[in-house]
Scaffold this motif. Structure first.
Motif, PDB file in Angstrom:
ATOM      1  N   LEU A 230     -12.294   4.920   7.322  1.00 54.99           N
ATOM      2  CA  LEU A 230     -13.329   3.899   7.193  1.00 54.99           C
ATOM      3  C   LEU A 230     -12.930   2.695   8.038  1.00 54.99           C
ATOM      4  N   MET A 231     -13.880   2.108   8.767  1.00 55.26           N
ATOM      5  CA  MET A 231     -13.558   0.979   9.632  1.00 55.26           C
ATOM      6  C   MET A 231     -14.654  -0.075   9.578  1.00 55.26           C
TER       7      MET A 231
ATOM      8  N   LEU B  68      -8.985  -0.776   9.166  1.00 59.58           N
ATOM      9  CA  LEU B  68      -9.208   0.654   9.039  1.00 59.58           C
ATOM     10  C   LEU B  68      -8.332   1.217   7.915  1.00 59.58           C
ATOM     11  N   LEU B  69      -8.916   2.109   7.116  1.00 62.09           N
ATOM     12  CA  LEU B  69      -8.227   2.660   5.960  1.00 62.09           C
ATOM     13  C   LEU B  69      -8.628   4.126   5.796  1.00 62.09           C
ATOM     14  N   MET B  70      -7.632   4.980   5.534  1.00 56.96           N
ATOM     15  CA  MET B  70      -7.895   6.409   5.367  1.00 56.96           C
ATOM     16  C   MET B  70      -6.887   7.006   4.388  1.00 56.96           C
TER      17      MET B  70
ATOM     18  N   PHE C   4       0.835  -1.199   0.000  1.00 57.84           N
ATOM     19  CA  PHE C   4       0.000   0.000   0.000  1.00 57.84           C
ATOM     20  C   PHE C   4       0.872   1.252   0.000  1.00 57.84           C
ATOM     21  N   PRO C   5       0.442   2.298  -0.727  1.00 62.55           N
ATOM     22  CA  PRO C   5       1.250   3.513  -0.872  1.00 62.55           C
ATOM     23  C   PRO C   5       1.211   4.392   0.380  1.00 62.55           C
ATOM     24  N   ASP C   6       2.111   5.375   0.406  1.00 64.21           N
ATOM     25  CA  ASP C   6       2.246   6.245   1.567  1.00 64.21           C
ATOM     26  C   ASP C   6       1.075   7.205   1.743  1.00 64.21           C
ATOM     27  N   PHE C   7       0.267   7.420   0.699  1.00 68.72           N
ATOM     28  CA  PHE C   7      -0.821   8.394   0.859  1.00 68.72           C
ATOM     29  C   PHE C   7      -2.031   7.818   1.600  1.00 68.72           C
ATOM     30  N   VAL C   8      -1.943   6.548   2.028  1.00 66.24           N
ATOM     31  CA  VAL C   8      -3.005   5.995   2.866  1.00 66.24           C
ATOM     32  C   VAL C   8      -2.452   5.605   4.233  1.00 66.24           C
ATOM     33  N   THR C   9      -3.291   5.797   5.239  1.00 62.46           N
ATOM     34  CA  THR C   9      -3.048   5.232   6.565  1.00 62.46           C
ATOM     35  C   THR C   9      -3.925   3.998   6.684  1.00 62.46           C
ATOM     36  N   HIS C  10      -3.344   2.880   7.066  1.00 60.22           N
ATOM     37  CA  HIS C  10      -4.152   1.675   7.175  1.00 60.22           C
ATOM     38  C   HIS C  10      -3.631   0.796   8.310  1.00 60.22           C
TER      39      HIS C  10
ATOM     40  N   ILE D 106     -10.508   4.925  -1.876  1.00 60.38           N
ATOM     41  CA  ILE D 106     -10.284   3.729  -1.061  1.00 60.38           C
ATOM     42  C   ILE D 106     -11.606   3.014  -0.810  1.00 60.38           C
ATOM     43  N   GLY D 107     -11.502   1.764  -0.337  1.00 56.21           N
ATOM     44  CA  GLY D 107     -12.683   1.013   0.048  1.00 56.21           C
ATOM     45  C   GLY D 107     -12.319  -0.120   0.988  1.00 56.21           C
ATOM     46  N   ILE D 108     -13.276  -0.558   1.776  1.00 52.30           N
ATOM     47  CA  ILE D 108     -13.125  -1.750   2.629  1.00 52.30           C
ATOM     48  C   ILE D 108     -14.398  -2.578   2.513  1.00 52.30           C
ATOM     49  N   ALA D 109     -14.233  -3.890   2.376  1.00 51.30           N
ATOM     50  CA  ALA D 109     -15.373  -4.805   2.295  1.00 51.30           C
ATOM     51  C   ALA D 109     -15.252  -5.904   3.346  1.00 51.30           C
TER      52      ALA D 109
END
Length: 274
Positions: A119-120, A270-272, A20-26, A139-142
């Motif tokens: 998102l969580m 969690l993803l942001m 995952f790239p640096d522009f997301v916190t996960h 982004i997305g989470i399923a």
């Protein structure tokens, strides 16, 4: 496979994908480092499982702070093992963060292109599936339990991101997080029959027979459906950690049942976007 656990200064552990790239916190949480008592010990992040709500909110605050934002920012749904996908906007900030009744209703996937909006989703053996569009910044989470997986929620989440944000298969990275593995996930004939209907060409990959019992590979089922809608193999990262085998690290509903427990806590994915 690039999944690993990183220990934080707050004595928590974050499951991370190096792809995952640096522009997301996960992060994918573990069950370690929280305030809840047995059988929710100790970092239970779900408000709907019978745990003391004050302990859960303290757990959520600690988890959020370990990632650099506030509990009040989180958006989380009421998961029902379906295939509804909800686009989250700024107006939804905080929904479900402090009250289960306030969560996004009857939803098992969240997508957004809003920055600094975490998102969580919560899990205890079901599959966390995290999506990052590196071109259009979305982004997305399923939530992929057996029902959601066989409804192809992973593929539908990608298609929703494609429709809403212009996400392409080539620019979408996916992390399939820890969940129950085919080593432990024994299933009945009804699930086998549904698998045959949904994945007729891949049934030998998805159903493993050992000693007369059938076991379902949820990781493979989610990866296959993503590849069916065009995602390259190399864009899909599978953590490969079974929550039931590693129930000392992760909450596992199946392991709790083996130990005659009817309740357990939930980890979170969690993803942001920053």
């Amino acid at each position: 496979m690039s999944y690993f656990l990183r220990k934080t200064e707050q004595n928590l552990f974050h499951g991370k994908f190096t792809t995952f790239p640096d522009f997301v916190t996960h992060a994918i949480s573990t069950r370690i480092g929280g305030f809840s008592d047995k059988p929710f010990d100790s970092l239970n992040l779900a408000l709907h499982v019978g745990d003391n709500s004050e302990n859960v909110l303290d757990n959520r605050k600690k988890f959020a702070q370990s990632l650099g934002f506030k509990l009040e920012d989180i958006v989380t749904p009421n998961q029902v093992h379906g295939d509804k996908i909800f686009r989250v906007e700024e107006v939804h900030r905080g929904r479900g963060s402090q009250s289960y009744d306030d969560s996004i209703k009857e939803t098992d996937a969240l997508i957004t292109n809003v920055k600094n909006l975490p998102l969580m989703l919560c899990f205890a053996d079901c599959v966390p599936i995290m999506f990052v569009d590196v071109e259009n910044f979305a982004i997305g989470i399923a939530h992929g339990g057996w029902k959601g997986t066989l409804k192809k929620i992973a593929a539908k989440t990608f298609l929703a991101m494609k429709e809403n944000f212009g996400t392409t298969a080539e620019n979408c990275l996916v992390g399939i997080g820890p969940s129950i593995g085919a080593c432990c996930y024994e299933v009945g004939e009804n699930i086998v029959e549904t698998c045959v209907q949904v994945f007729p060409k891949n049934i030998d990959e998805l159903i493993i027979n050992r000693d007369g019992k059938n076991y379902l590979d949820l990781w493979a089922a989610n990866k296959i459906q993503l590849m069916e809608v065009g995602l390259p193999d190399e864009n899909i990262d599978v953590a490969g950690e079974c929550t039931c085998c590693n129930s000392n690290w992760y909450f596992s509903y199946r392991d709790a049942r083996k130990n005659n427990l009817h309740e357990t806590g939930r980890i979170a994915a969690l993803l942001m976007m920053k």
